[in-house]
Design a protein around this motif. Structure first.
Motif, PDB file in Angstrom:
ATOM      1  N   SER A 271       0.865  -1.176   0.000  1.00 33.87           N
ATOM      2  CA  SER A 271       0.000   0.000   0.000  1.00 33.87           C
ATOM      3  C   SER A 271       0.901   1.225   0.000  1.00 33.87           C
ATOM      4  CB  SER A 271      -0.942   0.017   1.210  1.00 33.87           C
ATOM      5  OG  SER A 271      -0.220   0.134   2.418  1.00 33.87           O
ATOM      6  N   MET A 272       0.384   2.334  -0.519  1.00 32.40           N
ATOM      7  CA  MET A 272       1.205   3.536  -0.669  1.00 32.40           C
ATOM      8  C   MET A 272       0.315   4.743  -0.923  1.00 32.40           C
ATOM      9  SD  MET A 272       0.941   1.636  -3.593  1.00 32.40           S
ATOM     10  CE  MET A 272       2.491   0.759  -3.775  1.00 32.40           C
ATOM     11  N   LYS A 273       0.931   5.915  -0.932  1.00 30.68           N
ATOM     12  CA  LYS A 273       0.248   7.141  -1.307  1.00 30.68           C
ATOM     13  C   LYS A 273       0.826   7.648  -2.625  1.00 30.68           C
ATOM     14  CE  LYS A 273      -0.710   8.535   3.475  1.00 30.68           C
ATOM     15  NZ  LYS A 273      -0.495   9.579   4.511  1.00 30.68           N
ATOM     16  N   ALA A 274      -0.047   8.099  -3.501  1.00 32.39           N
ATOM     17  CA  ALA A 274       0.396   8.627  -4.788  1.00 32.39           C
ATOM     18  C   ALA A 274       0.782  10.089  -4.610  1.00 32.39           C
ATOM     19  CB  ALA A 274      -0.704   8.481  -5.829  1.00 32.39           C
ATOM     20  N   SER A 275       2.068  10.339  -4.476  1.00 33.22           N
ATOM     21  CA  SER A 275       2.526  11.708  -4.260  1.00 33.22           C
ATOM     22  C   SER A 275       2.461  12.531  -5.543  1.00 33.22           C
ATOM     23  CB  SER A 275       3.957  11.705  -3.714  1.00 33.22           C
ATOM     24  OG  SER A 275       4.822  11.055  -4.623  1.00 33.22           O
ATOM     25  N   GLY A 276       2.235  11.851  -6.672  1.00 33.65           N
ATOM     26  CA  GLY A 276       2.077  12.576  -7.936  1.00 33.65           C
ATOM     27  C   GLY A 276       2.982  12.048  -9.023  1.00 33.65           C
ATOM     28  N   GLY A 277       2.446  11.986 -10.226  1.00 28.72           N
ATOM     29  CA  GLY A 277       3.266  11.631 -11.370  1.00 28.72           C
ATOM     30  C   GLY A 277       3.199  10.180 -11.777  1.00 28.72           C
ATOM     31  N   PHE A 278       2.831   9.264 -10.868  1.00 32.03           N
ATOM     32  CA  PHE A 278       2.813   7.858 -11.257  1.00 32.03           C
ATOM     33  C   PHE A 278       1.539   7.558 -12.034  1.00 32.03           C
ATOM     34  CE2 PHE A 278       2.065   3.279 -10.379  1.00 32.03           C
ATOM     35  CZ  PHE A 278       3.181   2.797 -11.036  1.00 32.03           C
ATOM     36  N   MET A 279       1.714   7.090 -13.275  1.00 26.96           N
ATOM     37  CA  MET A 279       0.600   6.801 -14.178  1.00 26.96           C
ATOM     38  C   MET A 279      -0.302   8.018 -14.380  1.00 26.96           C
ATOM     39  SD  MET A 279      -0.442   2.874 -13.205  1.00 26.96           S
ATOM     40  CE  MET A 279      -1.424   2.747 -14.709  1.00 26.96           C
ATOM     41  N   GLY A 280       0.266   9.203 -14.272  1.00 30.84           N
ATOM     42  CA  GLY A 280      -0.458  10.426 -14.563  1.00 30.84           C
ATOM     43  C   GLY A 280      -1.419  10.883 -13.495  1.00 30.84           C
ATOM     44  N   MET A 281      -1.413  10.214 -12.338  1.00 32.59           N
ATOM     45  CA  MET A 281      -2.347  10.600 -11.281  1.00 32.59           C
ATOM     46  C   MET A 281      -1.835  11.836 -10.539  1.00 32.59           C
ATOM     47  SD  MET A 281      -4.900   8.599 -11.458  1.00 32.59           S
ATOM     48  CE  MET A 281      -5.731   8.935  -9.903  1.00 32.59           C
ATOM     49  N   PRO A 282      -2.743  12.708 -10.084  1.00 35.16           N
ATOM     50  CA  PRO A 282      -2.320  13.879  -9.314  1.00 35.16           C
ATOM     51  C   PRO A 282      -1.913  13.478  -7.902  1.00 35.16           C
ATOM     52  CG  PRO A 282      -4.708  13.767  -9.396  1.00 35.16           C
ATOM     53  CD  PRO A 282      -4.203  12.680 -10.298  1.00 35.16           C
ATOM     54  N   ALA A 283      -1.242  14.383  -7.219  1.00 34.92           N
ATOM     55  CA  ALA A 283      -0.838  14.133  -5.839  1.00 34.92           C
ATOM     56  C   ALA A 283      -2.058  13.852  -4.981  1.00 34.92           C
ATOM     57  CB  ALA A 283      -0.074  15.332  -5.293  1.00 34.92           C
ATOM     58  N   SER A 284      -1.899  12.884  -4.063  1.00 39.50           N
ATOM     59  CA  SER A 284      -3.019  12.489  -3.224  1.00 39.50           C
ATOM     60  C   SER A 284      -2.508  11.912  -1.914  1.00 39.50           C
ATOM     61  CB  SER A 284      -3.873  11.438  -3.942  1.00 39.50           C
ATOM     62  OG  SER A 284      -4.847  10.904  -3.091  1.00 39.50           O
ATOM     63  N   ASP A 285      -3.265  12.111  -0.851  1.00 39.40           N
ATOM     64  CA  ASP A 285      -2.964  11.506   0.437  1.00 39.40           C
ATOM     65  C   ASP A 285      -3.731  10.208   0.653  1.00 39.40           C
ATOM     66  OD1 ASP A 285      -1.140  13.406   1.312  1.00 39.40           O
ATOM     67  OD2 ASP A 285      -2.712  14.721   2.116  1.00 39.40           O
ATOM     68  N   VAL A 286      -4.488   9.780  -0.353  1.00 33.99           N
ATOM     69  CA  VAL A 286      -5.256   8.548  -0.246  1.00 33.99           C
ATOM     70  C   VAL A 286      -4.313   7.350  -0.281  1.00 33.99           C
ATOM     71  CG1 VAL A 286      -6.987   7.090  -1.361  1.00 33.99           C
ATOM     72  CG2 VAL A 286      -7.278   9.575  -1.320  1.00 33.99           C
ATOM     73  N   ARG A 287      -4.452   6.447   0.696  1.00 35.18           N
ATOM     74  CA  ARG A 287      -3.646   5.222   0.697  1.00 35.18           C
ATOM     75  C   ARG A 287      -4.317   4.200  -0.217  1.00 35.18           C
ATOM     76  NH1 ARG A 287       0.486   2.852   2.751  1.00 35.18           N
ATOM     77  NH2 ARG A 287       1.032   4.761   3.842  1.00 35.18           N
ATOM     78  N   ALA A 288      -3.583   3.752  -1.219  1.00 31.71           N
ATOM     79  CA  ALA A 288      -4.106   2.815  -2.211  1.00 31.71           C
ATOM     80  C   ALA A 288      -3.359   1.491  -2.125  1.00 31.71           C
ATOM     81  CB  ALA A 288      -3.994   3.397  -3.609  1.00 31.71           C
ATOM     82  N   GLU A 289      -4.052   0.419  -2.510  1.00 30.95           N
ATOM     83  CA  GLU A 289      -3.482  -0.924  -2.445  1.00 30.95           C
ATOM     84  C   GLU A 289      -2.943  -1.359  -3.800  1.00 30.95           C
ATOM     85  OE1 GLU A 289      -6.639  -2.838   0.795  1.00 30.95           O
ATOM     86  OE2 GLU A 289      -6.766  -3.337  -1.348  1.00 30.95           O
ATOM     87  N   MET A 290      -1.892  -2.182  -3.764  1.00 23.91           N
ATOM     88  CA  MET A 290      -1.430  -2.883  -4.949  1.00 23.91           C
ATOM     89  C   MET A 290      -1.469  -4.378  -4.679  1.00 23.91           C
ATOM     90  SD  MET A 290       1.659  -1.069  -7.018  1.00 23.91           S
ATOM     91  CE  MET A 290       1.361   0.412  -7.995  1.00 23.91           C
ATOM     92  N   ARG A 291      -2.314  -5.058  -5.433  1.00 23.94           N
ATOM     93  CA  ARG A 291      -2.363  -6.514  -5.404  1.00 23.94           C
ATOM     94  C   ARG A 291      -1.494  -7.009  -6.556  1.00 23.94           C
ATOM     95  NH1 ARG A 291      -8.943  -6.362  -4.742  1.00 23.94           N
ATOM     96  NH2 ARG A 291      -8.975  -5.876  -2.501  1.00 23.94           N
ATOM     97  N   VAL A 292      -0.442  -7.728  -6.220  1.00 22.63           N
ATOM     98  CA  VAL A 292       0.637  -7.983  -7.170  1.00 22.63           C
ATOM     99  C   VAL A 292       0.954  -9.475  -7.261  1.00 22.63           C
ATOM    100  CG1 VAL A 292       3.033  -7.429  -7.781  1.00 22.63           C
ATOM    101  CG2 VAL A 292       1.617  -5.731  -6.586  1.00 22.63           C
ATOM    102  N   VAL A 293       1.281  -9.927  -8.471  1.00 21.47           N
ATOM    103  CA  VAL A 293       1.874 -11.242  -8.708  1.00 21.47           C
ATOM    104  C   VAL A 293       3.239 -11.040  -9.345  1.00 21.47           C
ATOM    105  CG1 VAL A 293       1.736 -13.404  -9.996  1.00 21.47           C
ATOM    106  CG2 VAL A 293      -0.340 -12.412  -9.026  1.00 21.47           C
ATOM    107  N   ASP A 294       4.210 -11.795  -8.880  1.00 18.50           N
ATOM    108  CA  ASP A 294       5.523 -11.859  -9.525  1.00 18.50           C
ATOM    109  C   ASP A 294       5.839 -13.310  -9.843  1.00 18.50           C
ATOM    110  OD1 ASP A 294       7.552  -9.290  -9.365  1.00 18.50           O
ATOM    111  OD2 ASP A 294       5.979  -9.174  -7.844  1.00 18.50           O
ATOM    112  N   ILE A 295       6.205 -13.588 -11.087  1.00 21.60           N
ATOM    113  CA  ILE A 295       6.688 -14.902 -11.498  1.00 21.60           C
ATOM    114  C   ILE A 295       8.116 -14.721 -12.007  1.00 21.60           C
ATOM    115  CG2 ILE A 295       6.363 -16.881 -13.030  1.00 21.60           C
ATOM    116  CD1 ILE A 295       4.125 -16.572 -10.990  1.00 21.60           C
TER     117      ILE A 295
END
Length: 334
Positions: A271-295
């Protein structure tokens, strides 16, 4: 020593029956191969489901109505004991593409009438000869791109139909050498430990201790793939850590290895906060989840290839961007 052959045969038979089934037959196959308390995890908009009926209704029947006939084109197939629960559970993993003719709209993505590939990875837990738990990650955004639409800002890596292992040896239908399995497990664990120690961001020199210089990182559509350690740092890891802050690691649900291959999934891993710039999203204090698979594929004493699936639709929706809602609006206007 566990050779996993019984569990592998179960899953291969399940895929054979499932991929041939149509209509109500899909539910019958799921019911025959899964437990009464079957637990299924899928990406947005499918999420968690209980029981064969719900899984058939929510995912498989709508998908198969849109894509037909279907071919399952596996690139990696492996089994192993779960390191996250002290090797108490046995899992089988399949990765590849589900290919079909995209003849009906799916998730408000307009049909193309042409062949399309749904990139997928699936983890199945086998209990007493049936499937008791599944995690199915699929790259919905890649289907949007194949339909000629681009609802996201330009990605930092390349987009294409993702290939399987360079060595073409990822289908582990036969028993594997336990010593090779242990080498892979130790190397992946070392790489994860290095990342955790470095607050989930290793520099190129640190990465070189566990990765080949010509490594390939096959990221999901929306981020893309990148080749060599140098370009991985420039095209993914750099933008990732420039655009995201307060990153927390929450562990995995399943981590398994067999032979020269291994991988894991989490719900959510990060989980993380989008401080801005990642995938074009604006800065935000919202904590978002990443559900990830690595092979991963190991080559000698280092990792050579890495296939990644991220529930980006869920990650973006938590920040207020409903990508599939855009598809629905586009369909309404047209």
């Amino acid at each position: 020593m566990t050779d996993f052959q019984t569990s592998k045969s179960l899953i291969l038979n399940f895929y054979d029956k499932l991929d041939k089934a149509t209509g109500d037959g899909i539910h019958k196959v799921l019911a025959a191969y899964t437990t009464d308390n079957y637990h299924w995890r899928g990406m947005h908009p499918f999420y968690e489901q209980q029981g064969a009926t719900a899984v058939a209704n929510i995912f498989w029947q709508p998908f198969r109505q849109a894509f037909a006939p279907i071919q399952r084109r596996q690139d990696v197939f492996m089994a192993g004991l779960n390191q996250e629960d002290g090797e108490q559970t046995e899992w089988v993993c399949s990765m590849g593409h589900l290919m079909g003719l995209f003849d009906q709209d799916w998730l408000d993505i307009p049909a193309t009438g042409k062949m399309a590939f749904l990139r997928y990875v699936e983890f199945n837990r086998v209990t007493d000869g049936k499937i008791s738990e599944t995690a199915l990650f699929c790259d919905v955004i890649s289907v949007i791109y194949q339909a000629g639409l681009n609802p996201l800002p330009p990605q930092t890596g390349a987009f294409f139909i993702t290939p399987g292992p360079r060595t073409h040896d990822g289908l582990l239908f036969d028993p594997q050498d336990p010593s090779e399995t242990l080498k892979t497990r130790n190397l992946i664990s070392q790489m994860v430990d290095d990342l955790t120690t470095a607050d989930l961001h290793s520099d190129q020199e640190e990465l070189a201790s566990t990765w080949h210089d010509d490594m390939i990182w096959f990221g999901p559509a929306g981020i893309g793939a990148t080749y060599t350690l140098e370009r991985y740092e420039a095209q993914h890891q750099g933008p990732f850590y420039e655009g995201l802050t307060d990153i927390k690691f929450h562990g995995h649900i399943c981590y398994m290895t067999e032979g020269k291959y291994g991988g894991f999934f989490g719900w959510a891993n990060l989980s993380m906060k989008a401080s801005g710039g990642f995938m074009g999203m604006p800065a935000s204090d919202v904590r978002a989840e990443m559900r990830v698979v690595d092979i991963y594929r190991r080559d000698g004493d280092k990792l050579a290839e890495n296939w990644i699936f991220i529930d980006l639709l869920h990650f973006l929706r938590m920040q207020g961007l409903d990508v599939l809602g855009r598809m629905k609006e586009l369909n309404r206007r047209s």
